[in-house]
Design an enzyme around this catalytic site. Structure first.
Site, PDB file in Angstrom:
ATOM      1  N   HIS A 128      53.996  62.252 -39.830  1.00 34.56           N
ATOM      2  CA  HIS A 128      53.905  63.838 -39.605  1.00 34.56           C
ATOM      3  C   HIS A 128      53.503  64.466 -41.023  1.00 34.56           C
ATOM      4  O   HIS A 128      53.298  65.879 -40.990  1.00 34.56           O
ATOM      5  CB  HIS A 128      55.042  64.378 -39.296  1.00 34.56           C
ATOM      6  CG  HIS A 128      55.693  63.816 -37.835  1.00 34.56           C
ATOM      7  ND1 HIS A 128      56.476  62.703 -37.863  1.00 34.56           N
ATOM      8  CD2 HIS A 128      55.300  64.033 -36.201  1.00 34.56           C
ATOM      9  CE1 HIS A 128      56.478  62.276 -36.555  1.00 34.56           C
ATOM     10  NE2 HIS A 128      55.883  63.218 -35.611  1.00 34.56           N
ATOM     11  N   ARG A 143      67.050  74.617 -47.650  1.00 39.13           N
ATOM     12  CA  ARG A 143      66.329  75.302 -46.233  1.00 39.13           C
ATOM     13  C   ARG A 143      66.235  77.024 -46.755  1.00 39.13           C
ATOM     14  O   ARG A 143      67.299  77.238 -47.457  1.00 39.13           O
ATOM     15  CB  ARG A 143      67.022  75.045 -45.018  1.00 39.13           C
ATOM     16  CG  ARG A 143      66.816  76.034 -44.002  1.00 39.13           C
ATOM     17  CD  ARG A 143      67.266  75.445 -42.506  1.00 39.13           C
ATOM     18  NE  ARG A 143      67.367  76.954 -41.929  1.00 39.13           N
ATOM     19  CZ  ARG A 143      66.435  77.604 -41.352  1.00 39.13           C
ATOM     20  NH1 ARG A 143      65.180  77.419 -41.790  1.00 39.13           N
ATOM     21  NH2 ARG A 143      66.860  78.674 -40.599  1.00 39.13           N
ATOM     22  N   GLU A 161      71.895  79.998 -36.647  1.00 37.43           N
ATOM     23  CA  GLU A 161      70.285  79.463 -36.772  1.00 37.43           C
ATOM     24  C   GLU A 161      70.170  78.183 -36.166  1.00 37.43           C
ATOM     25  O   GLU A 161      70.961  78.019 -35.231  1.00 37.43           O
ATOM     26  CB  GLU A 161      70.058  79.597 -38.347  1.00 37.43           C
ATOM     27  CG  GLU A 161      70.909  78.917 -39.270  1.00 37.43           C
ATOM     28  CD  GLU A 161      70.541  77.470 -39.175  1.00 37.43           C
ATOM     29  OE1 GLU A 161      71.139  76.708 -38.715  1.00 37.43           O
ATOM     30  OE2 GLU A 161      69.570  77.046 -40.074  1.00 37.43           O
ATOM     31  N   MET A 162      69.220  77.542 -36.618  1.00 38.19           N
ATOM     32  CA  MET A 162      68.785  76.499 -35.510  1.00 38.19           C
ATOM     33  C   MET A 162      68.586  75.039 -36.523  1.00 38.19           C
ATOM     34  O   MET A 162      68.351  74.154 -35.802  1.00 38.19           O
ATOM     35  CB  MET A 162      67.629  76.759 -34.661  1.00 38.19           C
ATOM     36  CG  MET A 162      68.063  77.994 -33.961  1.00 38.19           C
ATOM     37  SD  MET A 162      66.675  78.434 -32.579  1.00 38.19           S
ATOM     38  CE  MET A 162      66.789  77.139 -31.428  1.00 38.19           C
ATOM     39  N   SER A 215      68.179  88.377 -40.195  1.00 36.92           N
ATOM     40  CA  SER A 215      67.092  89.007 -39.648  1.00 36.92           C
ATOM     41  C   SER A 215      67.348  89.861 -38.628  1.00 36.92           C
ATOM     42  O   SER A 215      66.650  90.990 -37.949  1.00 36.92           O
ATOM     43  CB  SER A 215      66.139  87.969 -39.112  1.00 36.92           C
ATOM     44  OG  SER A 215      66.418  87.266 -38.198  1.00 36.92           O
ATOM     45  N   ASP A 216      68.566  89.607 -37.950  1.00 34.09           N
ATOM     46  CA  ASP A 216      69.159  90.403 -36.723  1.00 34.09           C
ATOM     47  C   ASP A 216      70.661  90.383 -36.327  1.00 34.09           C
ATOM     48  O   ASP A 216      71.201  89.372 -37.219  1.00 34.09           O
ATOM     49  CB  ASP A 216      68.194  90.024 -35.478  1.00 34.09           C
ATOM     50  CG  ASP A 216      68.368  88.430 -35.102  1.00 34.09           C
ATOM     51  OD1 ASP A 216      67.496  87.831 -35.714  1.00 34.09           O
ATOM     52  OD2 ASP A 216      69.354  88.110 -34.252  1.00 34.09           O
TER      53      ASP A 216
HETATM   54  N1  HPA Z   1      69.926  82.626 -32.984  1.00 37.22           N
HETATM   55  C1  HPA Z   1      69.448  81.392 -33.468  1.00 37.22           C
HETATM   56  N2  HPA Z   1      68.612  81.382 -34.468  1.00 37.22           N
HETATM   57  C2  HPA Z   1      68.409  82.628 -35.132  1.00 37.22           C
HETATM   58  C3  HPA Z   1      68.773  83.713 -34.592  1.00 37.22           C
HETATM   59  C4  HPA Z   1      69.786  83.558 -33.535  1.00 37.22           C
HETATM   60  O1  HPA Z   1      70.127  84.844 -32.858  1.00 37.22           O
HETATM   61  N3  HPA Z   1      68.130  84.777 -35.452  1.00 37.22           N
HETATM   62  C5  HPA Z   1      67.566  84.357 -36.272  1.00 37.22           C
HETATM   63  N4  HPA Z   1      67.346  82.962 -36.234  1.00 37.22           N
END
Ligand code: HPA
Length: 231
Positions: free
Chosen positions: A4, A87, A176-177, A200-201
């Site tokens: 990749h 990261r 996050e993920m 970010s939120d």
């Molecule tokens: N969930 C998962 N990942 C994110 C979120 C969230 O609400 N906001 C920014 N990355």
């Protein structure tokens, strides 16, 4: 070349920043590195090597979610000799005292992903940051508004389960993920890893970052990431 990543051996630094968004990798390379050279465009998952304060560093997009980051980090660790991986990304706060625009250094990264349980044959590993990187990042970040605490790397962005309430109960700061997979791979392969996140939120209050704040906090995150990378 790996499957990749189109780079030849030696084209990627041992020290790398990992944004999820490949266009953010491009933005970091163009705005923060001297003499950036693009080494990857497979799947438009851009990667660059340049210098920061005279030191050779790379920046590579990872995509979203544990399966995607796992592919890139695995190949960077096993085929390109990456030793230090940081990261840089965004997260959604769930703790009441964490506000949009602030930074989080993820001391640990829980997850609802099955990947870690499979890796440990059913045990609940505690994926954690490298202490040297965490300490260096804290020194670089303390002039900004920064939190140090646990995050959770969720498989679903749009999650309709009660996970959120459970994680709040245990003082997890944000969702996050990707971080959990990075920490687990680094532990297994004896590498250094850290996740530096900007909020970010806010998942509970639905507060979101306005575009001008976005630019400022992304700059802060990249500065902290690069200073930690060369520490
Ligand atoms: N969930 C998962 N990942 C994110 C979120 C969230 O609400 N906001 C920014 N990355």
């Amino acid at each position: 070349m790996s499957l990749h990543i189109g780079a030849e051996a030696g084209e990627i630094s041992e020290r790398i920043l990992l944004p999820g968004d490949p266009l953010r990798a491009k933005w970091v390379a163009e705005n923060f590195l001297e003499n950036p050279v693009q080494y990857n465009s497979i799947r438009n998952m851009f990667g660059y090597t340049g210098t920061y304060k005279g030191q050779r560093v790379s920046v590579q997009g990872t995509g979203m979610g544990i399966p995607s980051i796992s592919i890139y980090v695995h190949e960077l660790f096993t085929q390109y000799g990456v030793q230090r991986a940081i990261r840089i990304g965004t997260c959604g706060a769930i703790a009441d005292d964490v506000k949009v625009g602030e930074l989080i250094l993820a001391i640990s990264a829980s997850t609802d992903s099955a990947v870690n349980r499979r890796a440990t044959n059913g045990l609940d590993l505690a994926p954690h940051a490298n202490f040297h990187l965490l300490s260096a990042a804290y020194q670089a970040a303390k002039k900004f508004k920064v939190h140090v605490g646990g995050v959770s790397s969720m498989d679903q962005f749009y999650d309709s389960t009660d996970a959120l309430e459970k994680l709040r109960e245990f003082n997890v700061l944000a969702l996050e993920m990707e971080a959990s997979a990075l920490y687990t791979l680094a532990a297994k392969m004896r590498r250094e890893a850290l996740a530096i996140l900007t909020v970010s939120d806010h998942v509970i209050t639905h507060e979101a970052m306005d575009p001008s704040a976005r630019e400022k906090t992304l700059n802060e995150m990249v500065e902290v990431g690069l200073e930690t990378l060369i520490s």
